[in-house]
Write a protein that holds these residues in place. Structure first.
Motif, mmCIF file in Angstrom:
data_model
loop_
_atom_site.group_PDB
_atom_site.id
_atom_site.type_symbol
_atom_site.label_atom_id
_atom_site.label_comp_id
_atom_site.label_asym_id
_atom_site.label_seq_id
_atom_site.Cartn_x
_atom_site.Cartn_y
_atom_site.Cartn_z
ATOM 1 N N ASP A 331 -38.102 -40.491 -7.376
ATOM 2 C CA ASP A 331 -38.958 -39.990 -8.462
ATOM 3 C C ASP A 331 -38.216 -40.075 -9.795
ATOM 4 O OD1 ASP A 331 -40.872 -39.325 -6.586
ATOM 5 O OD2 ASP A 331 -40.385 -37.193 -6.562
ATOM 6 N N MET B 26 -53.050 -26.536 1.266
ATOM 7 C CA MET B 26 -52.419 -27.673 0.579
ATOM 8 C C MET B 26 -51.502 -27.238 -0.568
ATOM 9 S SD MET B 26 -52.971 -30.555 1.885
ATOM 10 C CE MET B 26 -52.758 -31.827 0.650
ATOM 11 N N VAL B 34 -41.741 -29.579 -1.269
ATOM 12 C CA VAL B 34 -40.882 -30.182 -2.293
ATOM 13 C C VAL B 34 -39.698 -29.287 -2.661
ATOM 14 C CG1 VAL B 34 -42.724 -31.609 -3.290
ATOM 15 C CG2 VAL B 34 -42.215 -29.363 -4.286
ATOM 16 N N MET B 45 -44.653 -32.519 5.079
ATOM 17 C CA MET B 45 -45.064 -33.722 4.352
ATOM 18 C C MET B 45 -46.176 -34.446 5.119
ATOM 19 S SD MET B 45 -43.873 -35.253 1.553
ATOM 20 C CE MET B 45 -45.172 -36.232 0.891
ATOM 21 N N LYS B 49 -50.170 -34.969 3.789
ATOM 22 C CA LYS B 49 -50.895 -36.240 3.637
ATOM 23 C C LYS B 49 -52.163 -36.243 4.486
ATOM 24 C CE LYS B 49 -46.615 -38.800 3.073
ATOM 25 N NZ LYS B 49 -45.809 -39.900 3.591
ATOM 26 N N GLY B 52 -54.697 -33.756 3.159
ATOM 27 C CA GLY B 52 -55.156 -34.208 1.844
ATOM 28 C C GLY B 52 -56.222 -35.289 1.975
ATOM 29 N N ILE B 53 -55.993 -36.230 2.871
ATOM 30 C CA ILE B 53 -56.984 -37.295 3.059
ATOM 31 C C ILE B 53 -58.233 -36.727 3.740
ATOM 32 C CG2 ILE B 53 -57.440 -39.516 4.175
ATOM 33 C CD1 ILE B 53 -55.534 -39.722 1.759
ATOM 34 N N ILE B 55 -59.423 -33.833 3.216
ATOM 35 C CA ILE B 55 -60.167 -33.195 2.124
ATOM 36 C C ILE B 55 -60.965 -34.240 1.346
ATOM 37 C CG2 ILE B 55 -59.850 -32.062 -0.139
ATOM 38 C CD1 ILE B 55 -57.574 -30.437 1.220
ATOM 39 N N MET B 100 -57.202 -35.167 -6.613
ATOM 40 C CA MET B 100 -55.878 -34.836 -6.049
ATOM 41 C C MET B 100 -55.499 -35.736 -4.866
ATOM 42 S SD MET B 100 -54.185 -32.729 -7.807
ATOM 43 C CE MET B 100 -52.899 -32.324 -6.653
ATOM 44 N N GLY B 104 -52.468 -38.525 -4.867
ATOM 45 C CA GLY B 104 -51.392 -38.488 -3.872
ATOM 46 C C GLY B 104 -51.248 -39.838 -3.182
ATOM 47 N N TRP B 105 -52.369 -40.372 -2.762
ATOM 48 C CA TRP B 105 -52.400 -41.662 -2.066
ATOM 49 C C TRP B 105 -51.885 -42.769 -2.989
ATOM 50 C CZ3 TRP B 105 -57.691 -43.590 0.398
ATOM 51 C CH2 TRP B 105 -57.474 -44.773 1.110
ATOM 52 N N MET B 107 -49.949 -42.428 -5.642
ATOM 53 C CA MET B 107 -48.530 -42.216 -5.926
ATOM 54 C C MET B 107 -47.674 -42.814 -4.806
ATOM 55 S SD MET B 107 -46.434 -38.559 -5.882
ATOM 56 C CE MET B 107 -47.804 -37.694 -5.364
ATOM 57 N N TYR B 142 -48.727 -33.723 -9.999
ATOM 58 C CA TYR B 142 -47.936 -32.515 -10.203
ATOM 59 C C TYR B 142 -48.658 -31.537 -11.139
ATOM 60 C CZ TYR B 142 -43.917 -29.677 -11.676
ATOM 61 O OH TYR B 142 -43.071 -28.641 -11.970
ATOM 62 N N ALA B 145 -52.058 -30.280 -9.934
ATOM 63 C CA ALA B 145 -51.951 -29.339 -8.812
ATOM 64 C C ALA B 145 -51.889 -27.907 -9.356
ATOM 65 C CB ALA B 145 -50.725 -29.645 -7.959
ATOM 66 N N PHE B 146 -51.116 -27.716 -10.412
ATOM 67 C CA PHE B 146 -51.001 -26.359 -10.961
ATOM 68 C C PHE B 146 -52.284 -25.940 -11.682
ATOM 69 C CE2 PHE B 146 -46.667 -27.616 -10.129
ATOM 70 C CZ PHE B 146 -46.174 -26.489 -9.498
ATOM 71 N N PHE B 148 -55.229 -26.959 -10.869
ATOM 72 C CA PHE B 148 -56.168 -26.752 -9.763
ATOM 73 C C PHE B 148 -55.954 -25.357 -9.174
ATOM 74 C CE2 PHE B 148 -57.798 -29.103 -5.671
ATOM 75 C CZ PHE B 148 -58.954 -28.350 -5.722
HETATM 76 C C1 HEM Z 1 -56.405 -31.585 -2.307
HETATM 77 C C2 HEM Z 1 -55.452 -32.417 -2.208
HETATM 78 C C3 HEM Z 1 -54.025 -32.154 -2.633
HETATM 79 C C4 HEM Z 1 -53.442 -31.088 -3.239
HETATM 80 C C5 HEM Z 1 -54.095 -29.782 -3.685
HETATM 81 C C6 HEM Z 1 -52.038 -31.392 -3.379
HETATM 82 C C7 HEM Z 1 -51.107 -30.524 -3.941
HETATM 83 C C8 HEM Z 1 -49.760 -30.802 -4.081
HETATM 84 C C9 HEM Z 1 -48.781 -29.904 -4.604
HETATM 85 C C10 HEM Z 1 -49.055 -28.480 -5.057
HETATM 86 C C11 HEM Z 1 -47.588 -30.559 -4.612
HETATM 87 C C12 HEM Z 1 -46.258 -30.015 -5.075
HETATM 88 C C13 HEM Z 1 -45.996 -30.397 -6.481
HETATM 89 C C14 HEM Z 1 -44.606 -29.962 -6.903
HETATM 90 O O1 HEM Z 1 -44.377 -28.739 -7.002
HETATM 91 O O2 HEM Z 1 -43.756 -30.836 -7.108
HETATM 92 C C15 HEM Z 1 -47.806 -31.857 -4.065
HETATM 93 C C16 HEM Z 1 -46.828 -32.830 -3.907
HETATM 94 C C17 HEM Z 1 -47.037 -34.029 -3.257
HETATM 95 N N1 HEM Z 1 -48.229 -34.506 -2.750
HETATM 96 FE FE1 HEM Z 1 -49.998 -33.582 -2.831
HETATM 97 N N2 HEM Z 1 -51.791 -32.649 -2.877
HETATM 98 C C18 HEM Z 1 -52.970 -33.153 -2.389
HETATM 99 C C19 HEM Z 1 -53.174 -34.363 -1.760
HETATM 100 C C20 HEM Z 1 -52.170 -35.269 -1.462
HETATM 101 C C21 HEM Z 1 -52.339 -36.496 -0.722
HETATM 102 C C22 HEM Z 1 -53.641 -36.986 -0.102
HETATM 103 C C23 HEM Z 1 -51.117 -37.113 -0.682
HETATM 104 C C24 HEM Z 1 -50.692 -38.426 -0.044
HETATM 105 C C25 HEM Z 1 -51.378 -39.169 0.716
HETATM 106 C C26 HEM Z 1 -50.191 -36.266 -1.384
HETATM 107 C C27 HEM Z 1 -48.862 -36.553 -1.562
HETATM 108 C C28 HEM Z 1 -47.966 -35.727 -2.184
HETATM 109 C C29 HEM Z 1 -46.561 -36.056 -2.315
HETATM 110 C C30 HEM Z 1 -45.868 -37.321 -1.815
HETATM 111 C C31 HEM Z 1 -45.980 -34.997 -3.005
HETATM 112 C C32 HEM Z 1 -44.516 -34.884 -3.393
HETATM 113 C C33 HEM Z 1 -44.312 -35.657 -4.639
HETATM 114 C C34 HEM Z 1 -42.855 -35.766 -5.003
HETATM 115 O O3 HEM Z 1 -42.266 -34.722 -5.370
HETATM 116 O O4 HEM Z 1 -42.321 -36.867 -4.943
HETATM 117 N N3 HEM Z 1 -50.859 -35.154 -1.847
HETATM 118 N N4 HEM Z 1 -49.146 -32.006 -3.752
#
Ligand code: HEM
Ligand code: HEM
Ligand code: HEM
Lengths: 349, 187
Positions: A331, B26, B34, B45, B49, B52-53, B55, B100, B104-105, B107, B142, B145-146, B148
């Protein structure tokens, strides 16, 4: 309908405030905002930084490296132990990176004790297997927390910081004696590289086996003293591997080592006895070298938990810690990519 | 007035509550994963994923159901500003439920990570590998998410306000099981 059963508005509002406040507090707690002691990926990654700060745009560890491409030719022997497609007889494309265990991308090659390799093998069904291996036969410490403590102690100015660290982590002296006595070589091609971490392989019959793996060079190993290496110039490893591969493909055997019951599978600082079953599963061939700056390995995160079906993590706590830390490093360095130009400064694209 | 308000279709209520649980999970899984290097990082993790998908799939179904069945009218005596706020916030919630997971996907795709969900189901990348895109989607995932999470807290506060202070049937319209004002045995 009787309003008498209901709480007063003030009571209701207080209840709402408690629910919302409690939710927010639980969230903050989960995020670690109240737990400064928690070892987070960010703390782990920051601990690598040299006093002058990290080299922006580069990997936070193993920062100096060079890309390669090649193939993995599986001989089929691995299918006995894992159902992973990558072990079925055939040839699969590889992207990788030779690297040095340092935080300085401009370091003098002769000063770095640990050499590593990142390997990604892709099978036609799209599955990938990533592995980042190093040349010592065991890791310096037993746990991710101890690795963090080592990084801290090694940068601590206090005279007894390292002494205290070693007293608390006696396994480190084993590594220190390896570092002091193991022969050096003048080439990435002459090094073996070891997974050190254990993983679980599962075959088609569903039998799980805990394993480690490593690659063993085909090139003849010629020991060289560190003093002689210092005379070769700061980038001799990259110059050497580029020259060798241009002349002929370089090869390693991929060997899977199977644990016996009771072997220390959760501790990469402990070697397994030499008589453990070893399965030669194929050959890694490096056919092309490319600079890292615009090479195919630059944006790959050689996260050791990216595994094909048929290989999973074991009770070894390192791969999870590595995955978390490599992701943070990735990252950071991708966000800083403007500091690491893809072409040498001044050169037109 | 309470008797006037219709309820959401049972399928809408089911989806609302299932997704509410998933989305709340989530947030906690996200910030929890993290901030740790412990072995639980990997299952968290993976769950993040997969859920999240899930959803993303559920919200598509949910929007289709919403277009089919509509929503009960809000109480007539609700001040116009509050009404507007309610409507806008619901649009924002739907938008985030879609954005969201896609972020994520995207990213993960931009980082050239294989996106494997439910222990072996591999999703294709939706954007090519790119440092710039990875950073962009990471930042969006990122910060949104907050936002949301804050919006959901506001949403819950509003729902409880309707249910506990205004008693206007709005809470009951979405309540998972019939609650007092609509079907009290005394009625
Ligand atoms: C409703 C759907 C989702 C919500 C509410 C959500 C929420 C979050 C939150 C709160 C974080 C932590 C952020 C931080 O403090 O750094 C995060 C990180 C992450 N999410 Fe999600 N997420 C969602 C869907 C997804 C999906 C579908 C994927 C992947 C397929 C994904 C992949 C990631 C990854 C890889 C991180 C870590 C990023 C990093 O620090 O490198 N998320 N997500
Ligand atoms: C908790 C322990 C460890 C931590 C925190 C750690 C941290 C890191 C970080 C931050 C990177 C840079 C990743 C990137 O930006 O892509 C890295 C790279 C690397 N690490 Fe580790 N590491 C750990 C253990 C190990 C072990 C046990 C091995 C070998 C068996 C290893 C071998 C490597 C190699 C070869 C690379 C370079 C990969 C590449 O070419 O991209 N590391 N490590
Ligand atoms: C993450 C959690 C949640 C999300 C994403 C969410 C999302 C939504 C959305 C998008 C709507 C609009 C429905 C429509 O008009 O089609 C809605 C309505 C509603 N939600 Fe939630 N919700 C969540 C949690 C909750 C909770 C915990 C409560 C109760 C305390 C709640 C109570 C309500 C109520 C009462 C309505 C009906 C509003 C109306 O009649 O227009 N929600 N929710």
């Amino acid at each position: 309908m009787s309003d008498t059963h209901r709480p007063t508005p003030v009571g209701s509002l207080a209840l709402i405030a408690v629910i919302i406040g409690g939710g927010a507090a639980a969230f903050a707690y989960t995020a670690g905002w109240f737990s400064p002691q928690r070892l987070t990926p960010m703390k782990m990654v920051a601990a690598f930084a040299p006093p002058g700060g990290p080299a922006l745009g580069h990997r936070r560890n193993h920062a100096k490296g060079i890309c390669f491409t090649g193939t993995f030719e599986a001989n089929g022997a691995g299918t006995e132990i894992s159902k992973a497609v990558v072990f079925e007889k055939g040839e699969y494309p590889v992207v990788g990176r030779f690297n040095l265990g340092t935080q300085d991308p401009n370091v003098d090659d002769a000063t770095v004790r640990v050499r590593g390799i990142g390997v990604q093998i892709t099978t036609p069904d799209g599955q990938v297997w990533r592995s980042a291996m190093i040349d010592p036969p065991f890791f310096p410490v037993s746990t991710p927390q101890a690795f963090y403590d080592l990084l801290k102690a090694s940068k601590d100015k206090a005279a007894d910081a390292m002494k205290n660290f070693i007293a608390a982590n006696p396994e480190f002296s084993h590594f220190a004696s390896w570092a002091g006595s193991a022969p050096w070589t003048a080439s990435y091609a002459e090094e073996p590289y070891n997974s050190l971490n254990s993983f679980v392989m599962t075959n088609k019959a569903g039998e799980p086996k805990t394993v480690r793996w490593g690659i063993v060079p085909e090139a003849q190993v010629i020991p060289v003293s560190q003093d002689d290496l210092k005379k070769l110039g700061p980038n001799f490893l990259e110059a050497d591997i580029a020259k060798r591969v241009a002349a002929a493909p370089q090869r390693w055997k991929l060997v899977v080592i199977v644990a016996n019951p009771g072997d220390p599978t959760a501790d990469p600082s402990k070697e397994w006895p030499a008589d453990r079953r070893k399965i030669d599963v194929g050959t890694l061939t490096v056919t092309k070298i490319e600079p890292e700056a615009d090479g195919p390995c630059r944006e790959i995160n050689f996260d050791p938990t990216v595994l094909p079906a048929g290989i999973t993590t074991s009770d070894d706590p390192f791969p999870a810690a590595r995955s978390a830390a490599y992701m943070k490093s990735y990252d950071l360095r991708t966000a800083e990519s403007k500091y690491y130009p893809r072409t040498p400064t001044g050169e037109k694209q | 007035m309470t008797g006037e308000m219709q309820r959401f279709h049972p399928l809408q209520r089911l989806l609302h509550w299932v997704m509410a649980v998933c989305v709340l999970a989530m947030f906690f899984i996200g910030v929890g994963m993290v901030s740790t290097v412990m072995p639980k990082f990997l299952p968290l993790m993976a769950t993040h994923k997969s859920l999240g998908i899930a959803i993303l799939v559920l919200v598509i179904v949910r929007i289709a159901v919403r277009l089919r069945y509509g929503a009960p009218a809000l109480p007539a005596d609700l001040p116009p500003v509050i009404r507007l706020g309610a409507e806008l916030s619901h649009y924002a919630l739907y938008a985030l439920l879609i954005a969201m997971p896609l972020l994520g996907w995207a990213m993960q795709s931009a980082a050239d990570y294989p996106v494997v969900i439910f222990d072996g189901f591999r999703l294709p990348p939706i954007v090519p590998q790119s440092d710039t895109l990875h950073t962009l989607f990471w930042d969006a995932h990122y910060y949104l998410a907050f936002c949301f999470f804050a919006l959901v807290l506001l949403h819950i506060a509003a729902a409880l306000f309707h249910g506990l202070v205004r008693h206007d049937g709005v809470f009951e319209a979405m309540a998972p099981v019939p609650t007092h004002p609509r079907t009290a045995p005394a009625e």
